[in-house]
Scaffold this motif. Structure first.
Motif, PDB file in Angstrom:
ATOM      1  N   MET A 148       0.850  -1.200   0.000  1.00 26.01           N
ATOM      2  CA  MET A 148       0.000   0.000   0.000  1.00 26.01           C
ATOM      3  C   MET A 148       0.880   1.242   0.000  1.00 26.01           C
ATOM      4  N   ASN A 149       0.540   2.195  -0.839  1.00 27.89           N
ATOM      5  CA  ASN A 149       1.358   3.394  -0.885  1.00 27.89           C
ATOM      6  C   ASN A 149       1.068   4.286   0.314  1.00 27.89           C
ATOM      7  N   LYS A 150       1.892   5.313   0.477  1.00 25.95           N
ATOM      8  CA  LYS A 150       1.803   6.162   1.669  1.00 25.95           C
ATOM      9  C   LYS A 150       0.502   6.951   1.706  1.00 25.95           C
ATOM     10  N   LYS A 151      -0.054   7.199   0.569  1.00 28.78           N
ATOM     11  CA  LYS A 151      -1.285   7.963   0.532  1.00 28.78           C
ATOM     12  C   LYS A 151      -2.491   7.116   0.929  1.00 28.78           C
ATOM     13  N   LEU A 168      -2.108  -8.687  10.535  1.00 29.69           N
ATOM     14  CA  LEU A 168      -0.797  -9.322  10.465  1.00 29.69           C
ATOM     15  C   LEU A 168      -0.270  -9.334   9.038  1.00 29.69           C
ATOM     16  N   LEU A 169      -1.164  -9.534   8.100  1.00 30.40           N
ATOM     17  CA  LEU A 169      -0.757  -9.613   6.698  1.00 30.40           C
ATOM     18  C   LEU A 169      -0.153  -8.309   6.198  1.00 30.40           C
ATOM     19  N   THR A 170      -0.557  -7.184   6.789  1.00 30.44           N
ATOM     20  CA  THR A 170      -0.002  -5.897   6.361  1.00 30.44           C
ATOM     21  C   THR A 170       1.477  -5.768   6.718  1.00 30.44           C
ATOM     22  N   GLU A 199      -1.399  -3.075  -3.800  1.00 29.50           N
ATOM     23  CA  GLU A 199      -2.439  -2.950  -2.770  1.00 29.50           C
ATOM     24  C   GLU A 199      -3.436  -4.087  -2.782  1.00 29.50           C
ATOM     25  N   LEU A 200      -3.436  -4.925  -3.838  1.00 31.60           N
ATOM     26  CA  LEU A 200      -4.500  -5.902  -4.016  1.00 31.60           C
ATOM     27  C   LEU A 200      -4.608  -6.890  -2.859  1.00 31.60           C
TER      28      LEU A 200
END
Length: 408
Positions: free
Chosen positions: A1-4, A275-277, A136-137
């Motif tokens: 995931m990007n910072k935005k 956790l996956l993040t 991000e998917l």
């Protein structure tokens, strides 16, 4: 995931999914209560679910070519409006005071819900790659799946509290409003899909149907992931039959102890989603999650106490998202974009067919095999292919690394 963070369109889809899941779960509870209040018949209860399930599967099997030629964003919004209106039908019958009108309203509602649900699920799944970047998917799928599972036990609790203070018909109004709110949220998604003009005919539909299934089977990796996900759904179907006799019978648990058992899996799923993040996204983690989730079923064969059974469910909930979210993202990335809606529908058909097969398996085996052995069998069904593909992934990775070293 990007910072935005996620895009505004994805957030709109996510909010729409949350409120519609609440509305659907609440409506499902009062549908059963209202029908039983009128008929007092378990046969009618079964018939109501068949009215939902059978037309749904039939339409899903034949409608996949159509999904390639619709504007996805527009179709999703229309479906939520249909659901919102449909939940007013049993309400009108209830307010009329005529039981037969109420039953007719329930039948039409269940039929409509069954027909539109697979279309909505397939289109929202295929729309996700348009709303998120490829990176991000995995997290987007995990967020959606985890949130919906949390709502599946939060919504019944809230509905039960509401029923203490309000009559049944108020819940129908709430469900209708929830789907209307979902429609409003989906309005924030800009229309990027383009309607593909097709000359619809029996020949065209048949050719498109064959092309979709042919394309699906041309991608062995997608087929493999779909089969693995279907095995998980098979196990889920089986547990719908054996969870109650296991907790109440085998472990002599009370009703509240079964409720705790039911809650631990979705709570674990939310933890697994978080956790996956923090973990790397790769095949090793994906198959490890599948194996670990399967082992949580296997361990239920051995557990002697309720706290250990709760722990097994919690562990399974934590580990299964590591597989589910990544396998869904792989499918969305690798399937041909021009046929993603159709292939998503075929994938969902596999998943939905295997759940009733799991129910049938557990129902039959329950007559001659105890519940513990059923857990052991369904867990083994998951663990063995997971181990095979995990070992294969490790071997392939080691071979690739060795080949690179030789080149260097």
């Amino acid at each position: 995931m990007n910072k935005k963070g996620y895009s505004r369109s994805f957030i709109s889809l996510w909010i729409g999914e949350i409120v519609s899941e609440f509305g659907g779960a609440a409506g499902g509870i009062v549908n059963g209560l209202l029908l039983y209040e009128i008929t007092g018949s378990k046969e009618w209860m079964g018939a109501l679910w068949l009215i939902y399930f059978l037309p749904s599967l039939a339409l899903q099997g034949i409608s996949s070519p159509f999904l390639n030629h619709v504007i996805k964003e527009k179709m999703l919004k229309n479906i939520q409006l249909i659901r919102s209106g449909a939940y007013l039908l049993p309400l009108l019958g209830y307010l009329s005071g005529e039981d037969y009108i109420t039953i007719i309203g329930l039948i039409i509602l269940q039929c409509l819900l069954g027909l539109v649900q697979p279309i909505y699920a397939s289109l929202s799944f295929s729309l996700l790659p348009d709303l998120c970047t490829e990176k991000e998917l995995v997290q987007a799928n995990s967020l959606l799946d985890g949130t919906l599972r949390l709502m599946s036990f939060i919504a019944p609790g809230i509905t039960s509290l509401l029923l203490i203070f309000s009559p049944i018909y108020v819940i129908y109004i709430i469900s209708s409003l929830m789907f209307l709110l979902s429609y409003i949220s989906l309005l924030q998604i800009p229309q990027n899909s383009v309607e593909k003009i097709a000359t619809w005919s029996k020949k065209f539909w048949w050719e498109e149907l064959k092309a979709g299934y042919f394309t699906f089977f041309q991608y062995p990796h997608l087929l493999k992931l779909t089969i693995l996900s279907s095995i998980v759904q098979f196990a889920v179907g089986a547990t719908m039959v054996i969870n109650v006799p296991f907790i109440r019978g085998e472990l002599n648990g009370q009703a509240w102890e079964y409720a705790v058992f039911s809650v631990t899996f979705p709570v674990g799923y939310a933890i697994g989603m978080l956790l996956l993040t923090k973990l790397p996204k790769n095949n090793l983690l994906m198959y490890s999650g599948l194996i670990g989730g399967g082992l949580s079923f296997v361990l239920l064969y051995f557990v002697p106490t309720l706290p250990l059974a709760w722990a097994c469910e919690l562990i399974g909930g934590i580990l299964f998202p590591l597989f589910n979210a990544q396998s869904a993202a792989y499918f969305q990335r690798e399937a041909p974009r021009e046929r993603l809606s159709q292939l998503s529908s075929i994938r969902l058909l596999f998943l939905r067919l295997t759940m009733p097969l799991g129910i049938l398996f557990a129902s039959v085996s329950f007559l001659g095999i105890n519940t513990r052995l059923t857990y052991l069998l369904i867990g083994t069904f998951i663990v063995l292919p997971g181990l095979y593909f995990l070992i294969k992934t490790i071997i392939n990775r080691d071979s690739s690394a060795k080949h690179i070293r030789n080149i260097v």
